[in-house]
Design an enzyme around this catalytic site. Structure first.
Site, PDB file in Angstrom:
ATOM      1  N   TYR A  68     -14.200  -3.306   0.837  1.00 16.59           N
ATOM      2  CA  TYR A  68     -14.267  -3.906  -0.492  1.00 16.59           C
ATOM      3  C   TYR A  68     -15.597  -3.270  -1.091  1.00 16.59           C
ATOM      4  O   TYR A  68     -15.717  -2.858  -2.337  1.00 16.59           O
ATOM      5  CB  TYR A  68     -14.143  -5.493  -0.756  1.00 16.59           C
ATOM      6  CG  TYR A  68     -12.605  -5.871  -0.840  1.00 16.59           C
ATOM      7  CD1 TYR A  68     -12.173  -5.821  -2.105  1.00 16.59           C
ATOM      8  CD2 TYR A  68     -12.117  -6.054   0.121  1.00 16.59           C
ATOM      9  CE1 TYR A  68     -10.760  -6.225  -2.302  1.00 16.59           C
ATOM     10  CE2 TYR A  68     -10.784  -6.619   0.055  1.00 16.59           C
ATOM     11  CZ  TYR A  68      -9.896  -6.667  -0.935  1.00 16.59           C
ATOM     12  OH  TYR A  68      -8.523  -6.989  -1.255  1.00 16.59           O
ATOM     13  N   HIS A 120      -4.816 -11.013 -10.188  1.00 17.91           N
ATOM     14  CA  HIS A 120      -5.305 -10.860  -8.804  1.00 17.91           C
ATOM     15  C   HIS A 120      -6.744 -10.855  -8.645  1.00 17.91           C
ATOM     16  O   HIS A 120      -7.251 -10.472  -7.566  1.00 17.91           O
ATOM     17  CB  HIS A 120      -4.668  -9.397  -8.343  1.00 17.91           C
ATOM     18  CG  HIS A 120      -3.321  -9.175  -8.426  1.00 17.91           C
ATOM     19  ND1 HIS A 120      -2.760  -8.024  -8.096  1.00 17.91           N
ATOM     20  CD2 HIS A 120      -2.382  -9.960  -8.420  1.00 17.91           C
ATOM     21  CE1 HIS A 120      -1.436  -8.121  -8.357  1.00 17.91           C
ATOM     22  NE2 HIS A 120      -1.108  -9.583  -8.366  1.00 17.91           N
ATOM     23  N   THR A 194       1.972  -0.205 -15.442  1.00 19.75           N
ATOM     24  CA  THR A 194       2.407  -1.254 -14.191  1.00 19.75           C
ATOM     25  C   THR A 194       4.044  -0.732 -13.873  1.00 19.75           C
ATOM     26  O   THR A 194       4.233  -1.307 -12.652  1.00 19.75           O
ATOM     27  CB  THR A 194       2.544  -2.588 -14.654  1.00 19.75           C
ATOM     28  OG1 THR A 194       3.615  -2.816 -15.730  1.00 19.75           O
ATOM     29  CG2 THR A 194       1.167  -2.924 -15.475  1.00 19.75           C
ATOM     30  N   ASN A 217       3.977   4.098 -19.840  1.00 14.70           N
ATOM     31  CA  ASN A 217       3.828   4.716 -18.292  1.00 14.70           C
ATOM     32  C   ASN A 217       4.080   6.038 -18.255  1.00 14.70           C
ATOM     33  O   ASN A 217       5.304   6.384 -19.030  1.00 14.70           O
ATOM     34  CB  ASN A 217       4.388   3.723 -17.402  1.00 14.70           C
ATOM     35  CG  ASN A 217       3.896   3.978 -15.972  1.00 14.70           C
ATOM     36  OD1 ASN A 217       3.984   4.981 -15.466  1.00 14.70           O
ATOM     37  ND2 ASN A 217       3.612   2.884 -15.577  1.00 14.70           N
TER      38      ASN A 217
END
Length: 248
Positions: A68, A120, A194, A217
């Site tokens: 991370y 998230h 997405t 997209n």
């Protein structure tokens, strides 16, 4: 720009109302942030699906934190692209813009959007595994790596973990509630970058409620009731904002 031959004037009018926007990794690619999937995500021979789990953190907190930290440092200089900026600009035209994102990056905030819900979590936050206190992280002050002795600890002595949702965990409650509410109340739903993968069925709910749903997209999944714009988000969203302005 075409959206399955739908009336562009109608899109413009709808965009002046209550707008719900789902965004995923695709919106941040033009800012230099890679998607979660692919070989580029490998770290020390592991892929994200092996690292981003509670089990991995319990066994290898140093490895997880260092992955991370790598992501934070690689993305700390990223700036919002035209897609992020267009969504912030849309707030000047629409009655309300609600962004529900699966991204953990800060680009929507940096662009100036004000109503953001993160499914998230936030990569620039840490959460105590003991007392659950959330702490903001300053990318400029973070080390490149940690070890067993320098792992982040809370004031209560508990081990801090990245404040993100891992595989096997549930999405953020507030974000899920905002998405559910928007699926029923919004005048129009935009799904950006997405492919419908992370909308948890909220897009389909909006379709069932008779809402106009537009999927932006370059490699879209075609679904009944969803209009498709296959232009890159950084081109499509500014064009949609112009449609909204022209409809005023």
């Amino acid at each position: 720009m075409e959206a399955n031959h739908v009336d562009l004037d109608r899109i413009g009018r709808q965009l002046r109302g209550d707008v719900l926007v789902f965004t995923g990794a695709g919106i941040s690619v033009a800012s230099g942030l890679p998607t979660f999937r692919g070989e580029a995500g490998l770290y020390e021979g592991l892929n994200p699906y092996e690292i981003a789990t509670p089990q991995a953190f319990a066994k290898h907190p140093v490895t997880v934190w260092n992955w991370y930290l790598l992501r934070i440092h690689e993305g700390k200089d990223a700036v919002p692209n035209e897609a992020h900026l267009a969504l912030a600009e849309l707030e000047d035209v629409a009655k309300r813009v609600t962004i529900v994102t699966s991204n953990v990056d800060p680009l929507h905030e940096r662009a100036g959007s004000t109503r953001i819900f993160k499914l998230h979590g936030d990569i620039l936050q840490a959460c105590c595994t003991r007392c659950k206190k959330v702490q903001q992280l300053d990318p400029e002050a973070l080390p490149a790596r940690v070890n067993e002795k320098t792992l982040f600890k809370c004031e209560c002595g508990g081990l801090m973990r990245p404040n993100v949702v891992w595989f096997g965990e549930f999405p953020n409650n507030a974000a899920s509630e905002a998405a559910l509410r928007g699926a029923y109340e919004a005048d129009i739903v935009l799904e950006v970058g997405t492919s419908g993968v992370v909308s948890y069925g909220f897009t389909e709910m909006a379709v069932e409620e008779g809402k106009m749903v537009i999927r932006i997209n370059t490699e879209p999944v075609i679904q009944h009731g969803i209009y498709v714009i296959s232009d890159p988000a950084e081109q499509a969203l500014p064009a949609l904002v112009e449609l909204a302005r022209a409809a005023g």
